[in-house]
Motif scaffolding. Structure first.
Motif, PDB file in Angstrom:
ATOM      1  N   ARG A  28      -0.225   6.365   2.840  1.00  0.00           N
ATOM      2  CA  ARG A  28      -1.004   5.583   3.797  1.00  0.00           C
ATOM      3  C   ARG A  28      -1.596   4.350   3.122  1.00  0.00           C
ATOM      4  NH1 ARG A  28      -3.928   5.731   8.755  1.00  0.00           N
ATOM      5  NH2 ARG A  28      -4.775   3.605   8.867  1.00  0.00           N
ATOM      6  N   ALA A  29      -2.137   4.536   1.915  1.00  0.00           N
ATOM      7  CA  ALA A  29      -2.691   3.390   1.202  1.00  0.00           C
ATOM      8  C   ALA A  29      -1.594   2.392   0.830  1.00  0.00           C
ATOM      9  CB  ALA A  29      -3.424   3.873  -0.059  1.00  0.00           C
ATOM     10  N   TYR A  30      -0.424   2.933   0.466  1.00  0.00           N
ATOM     11  CA  TYR A  30       0.717   2.071   0.149  1.00  0.00           C
ATOM     12  C   TYR A  30       1.090   1.235   1.374  1.00  0.00           C
ATOM     13  CZ  TYR A  30       5.254   0.672  -1.752  1.00  0.00           C
ATOM     14  OH  TYR A  30       6.317  -0.071  -2.211  1.00  0.00           O
ATOM     15  N   LEU A  31       1.138   1.912   2.514  1.00  0.00           N
ATOM     16  CA  LEU A  31       1.462   1.203   3.760  1.00  0.00           C
ATOM     17  C   LEU A  31       0.433   0.105   4.044  1.00  0.00           C
ATOM     18  CD1 LEU A  31       3.040   0.848   6.448  1.00  0.00           C
ATOM     19  CD2 LEU A  31       1.544   2.606   7.425  1.00  0.00           C
ATOM     20  N   GLU A  32      -0.821   0.409   3.805  1.00  0.00           N
ATOM     21  CA  GLU A  32      -1.843  -0.603   4.090  1.00  0.00           C
ATOM     22  C   GLU A  32      -1.653  -1.836   3.200  1.00  0.00           C
ATOM     23  OE1 GLU A  32      -3.864  -0.611   6.671  1.00  0.00           O
ATOM     24  OE2 GLU A  32      -3.197   1.383   7.301  1.00  0.00           O
ATOM     25  N   ARG A  33      -1.195  -1.626   1.968  1.00  0.00           N
ATOM     26  CA  ARG A  33      -0.902  -2.774   1.093  1.00  0.00           C
ATOM     27  C   ARG A  33       0.274  -3.575   1.654  1.00  0.00           C
ATOM     28  NH1 ARG A  33      -1.936   1.421  -2.691  1.00  0.00           N
ATOM     29  NH2 ARG A  33       0.198   1.552  -3.484  1.00  0.00           N
ATOM     30  N   CYS A  34       1.247  -2.863   2.179  1.00  0.00           N
ATOM     31  CA  CYS A  34       2.364  -3.562   2.834  1.00  0.00           C
ATOM     32  C   CYS A  34       1.845  -4.385   4.023  1.00  0.00           C
ATOM     33  CB  CYS A  34       3.406  -2.563   3.334  1.00  0.00           C
ATOM     34  SG  CYS A  34       4.336  -1.739   2.021  1.00  0.00           S
TER      35      CYS A  34
END
Lengths: 454, 454
Positions: A28-34
């Motif tokens: 989820r955090a990775y997605l938010e960076r995307c």
């Protein structure tokens, strides 16, 4: 006047896995960076034709729980991906870059999309394709310089990966649609061996067409393709991607064939100089580099691929008369002038003409395959130069059609620059030896770009 | 109690051309005779899922004017045809024999349908297909005995041709879907070499699948396939049908291989006796007939095709996981229990399992191809017996899977009878030697059925 963009930085995924495992990071955090990269780049770049952000967040949360429980579905569980808008998606339109398919929803996922979901990937959106994956661009800009094309037809996937919006985007190549945008956008492009992953649910049933990833890293490209092939298989009648579950380790090649291709005559001077500098460094590292003047087998290949561009366009033209003729019959105004002209030209070909093209292609494939005993791989440019100015044309396919015609695996490695813009080194392997190509390419990338970044 | 039907008489088209030319007959009058047969048979037989009679009359009238002006578009100008309901048609639904596609209209013609219209054919309707061209029947009855199956999956095309409703129906075979219904219905079935005509716009992208005609005569079958291939080409990457514009003339074979296939053990006694009587007549006419015990190359083929049925079902199962998994995900109640079970079984196969199936198939093809120098063709039964009673099952594919697996051209010739019902002699040729197979088959048909009728 376009706004100034931040420097694009592709976002690896495979390097995030240890942190997912250890709970220091989550999908989820990775997605938010995307999504931050999308906020920064997308208003100018226009890589996506459709985004499903809330659905992606839900999928990323589910993935986060799986990693937290120590039970990821695969090595790409939680990977945000973009899907070239030729491939069907159950929850988004599939518009093929054409007004013919405007708003079209098939109500199902393509074979590779199902495989990605099964592996835990987060389907973030549909990336821009040129009109039916051919020449007419749909407005995407290059994140390195928005006044330039990202290439095509996998325009959106290449631009999205370059800008760190997703670590991997699905693309497809039948003429030059993966390797060239990979070069222009400074990311890994992988055109697998013909038939390596299932194209079910795409609208591109041409005999040279293959799907493959644009990716931040070689590792991500391999894992993506491997996980899709394991679940969806290859195209019907093909054995699918061969090779290990984990990305092949770097391996030093012994002998490399340099292919000039017909592109040599039109490549720009700076690109040729960058290529020669790369070749010099490869040779200086002790690899034997052989050229057409040195070996008649290479000269024979150069001859056999000399017309690859015209042959590829003719083959694809003949094979796409249907369904284009159905669209023209219904409403010719929904096809570009380019497409109508290509169709009209293809309709002058007879079955006998087409057979000759296939027979020539078979001979070219056999000529190239004969290099396999002597050379570990072939290298050439991935494009005649850096991305050209303007976003109407997606650039010249001339360096891409040899691998397309031959059906061999190819990669574009973002290891060169001209005027601060990326230029790809194209590596070409042998049919179904994709894993070997990855190993040699990993070694070349480490040699030519020790920073690991384009 | 079903009403008694008239004796079915297939309706040749090629024999009508002289009368069209001379003005003694017209395509419109020919169509009206077809419509009379439809009126007589269709309420019981149920060969069509959709008819467009007024559109067909308009097309037939236009064709009549062309013949009158001495300017027919081709040798099938004015031919009424039925299209298996897997193939898209712009003016009719395409429902694939499945509730999943109920009422579905694609809004375009498939590649072969466009070719047929260009050649002047009259598209009369869509013929019944089993559920996604597999095993579950959709109510069509055999015109020879409505208590019996017409076979499948090309159920409607075979029944319509047998009853004289159309001279030719388009069908498709991936396991046993042309040759068996041809046998049960007493008409010519032609499974061309793999890739011979373009499948664009059908929902059957399997590696063994090929489209072909069910027809009243060999001549009509050839002309139909030739005219389609000339206009639409073959499948992408295939050279398409080879052979002359006109139907190949009858040619006496020198040596014939008899193939028992795995079907021998389950064929009924009367069918085997009819087959042996045919073989005796062929031998009596001076043709050398060779069997597995006589020649190790034939024995090798028998071994190689011994598992053809299981292998074909496994290959097709793996290749159709997508899109069936998308339909199951949406609404499993729209798939039959048979289909759900086949899908579940296919999902236990790995990519490695599938590769082994392809490799075995390649070996079987090479083993069969090695007969070509010595034998002109192979013969076997087209089905284990006459059409079985009942319309739930479409019969056993065991005699059909060898040619399907091998990708070779095959014909069912309506030259035998058991209990007054038709039984086909299957002839099998060599890849892309379809024309030779037609010549030998024409000779065999004239020998075994001098009346020219089944």
């Amino acid at each position: 006047m376009l706004p100034r963009l931040p420097t694009p930085i592709a976002r690896p995924f495979h390097t995030a896995l240890p942190a997912f495992r250890e709970g220091r990071d989550t999908p989820r955090a990775y997605l938010e960076r995307c999504l931050e990269a999308i906020a920064a780049f997308e208003p100018v770049v226009g890589a996506f034709v459709h985004l499903e952000i809330e659905a992606a967040r839900r999928a990323a949360d589910a993935s986060s729980l799986r990693w937290q429980a120590g039970q990821p579905l695969s090595r790409l569980d939680g990977m945000p991906v973009g899907i070239k808008d030729l491939v069907e998606t159950i929850d988004m339109p599939t518009q093929c870059g054409s007004p013919v398919y405007e708003g079209h929803r098939s109500g199902r996922d393509g074979a590779s999309v199902i495989a990605l979901r099964q592996a835990g990937a987060v389907i973030l959106g549909k990336t821009v394709a040129t009109e039916f994956a051919a020449a007419v661009a749909r407005g995407t800009r290059n994140p390195w310089d928005p006044n330039r094309t990202p290439g095509g037809s996998s325009s959106g996937s290449a631009a999205a990966v370059a800008a760190g919006m997703v670590p991997v985007g699905l693309g497809a190549q039948v003429v030059g649609s993966l390797i060239r945008p990979g070069s222009y956008c400074g990311v890994i492009a992988f055109k697998p061996s013909l038939g390596a992953i299932n194209r079910g649910g795409a609208n591109d049933d041409m005999s040279q067409c293959v799907h493959g990833p644009l990716a931040a890293t070689l590792e991500d490209a391999w894992i993506f393709t491997r996980e899709v092939a394991d679940r969806a298989g290859g195209d019907p009648g093909y054995p699918g991607l061969y090779g290990p579950a984990l990305p092949p380790a770097a391996a030093r090649p012994r002998r490399i064939a340099v292919l000039e291709t017909a592109g040599w005559k039109i490549a720009d001077r700076a690109a040729l100089a960058a290529f020669e500098a790369s070749v010099d460094r490869i040779a200086a590292a002790g690899v034997v580099v052989v050229r057409r003047a040195d070996d008649p087998r290479i000269e024979a290949v150069e001859q056999a691929i000399g017309d690859a561009q015209a042959a590829s366009v003719a083959i694809v033209g003949y094979e796409t008369r249907w369904p284009l003729n159905t669209y023209r019959a219904k409403d010719p105004s929904k096809l570009s002038r380019f497409m109508l002209e290509r169709l009209a030209k293809a309709e002058t070909l007879t079955l006998e003409d087409y057979r000759r093209l296939l027979a020539d292609r078979d001979r070219a494939r056999a000529t190239y395959a004969a290099l396999a005993g002597t050379f570990d791989l072939a290298v050439t440019l991935a494009a005649p130069g850096i991305a050209p100015m303007g976003i109407e044309s997606t650039g010249d396919t001339i360096f891409n059609t040899p691998a397309s015609l031959l059906g061999t695996p190819a990669l574009s490695l973002p290891v060169m620059h001209v005027d601060g813009l990326p230029l790809g080194l194209q590596t070409m392997g042998f049919l179904n030896e994709d894993a070997a190509l990855f190993g040699f390419s990993a070694w070349l990338q480490a040699l030519l770009d020790p920073s690991g970044k384009a």
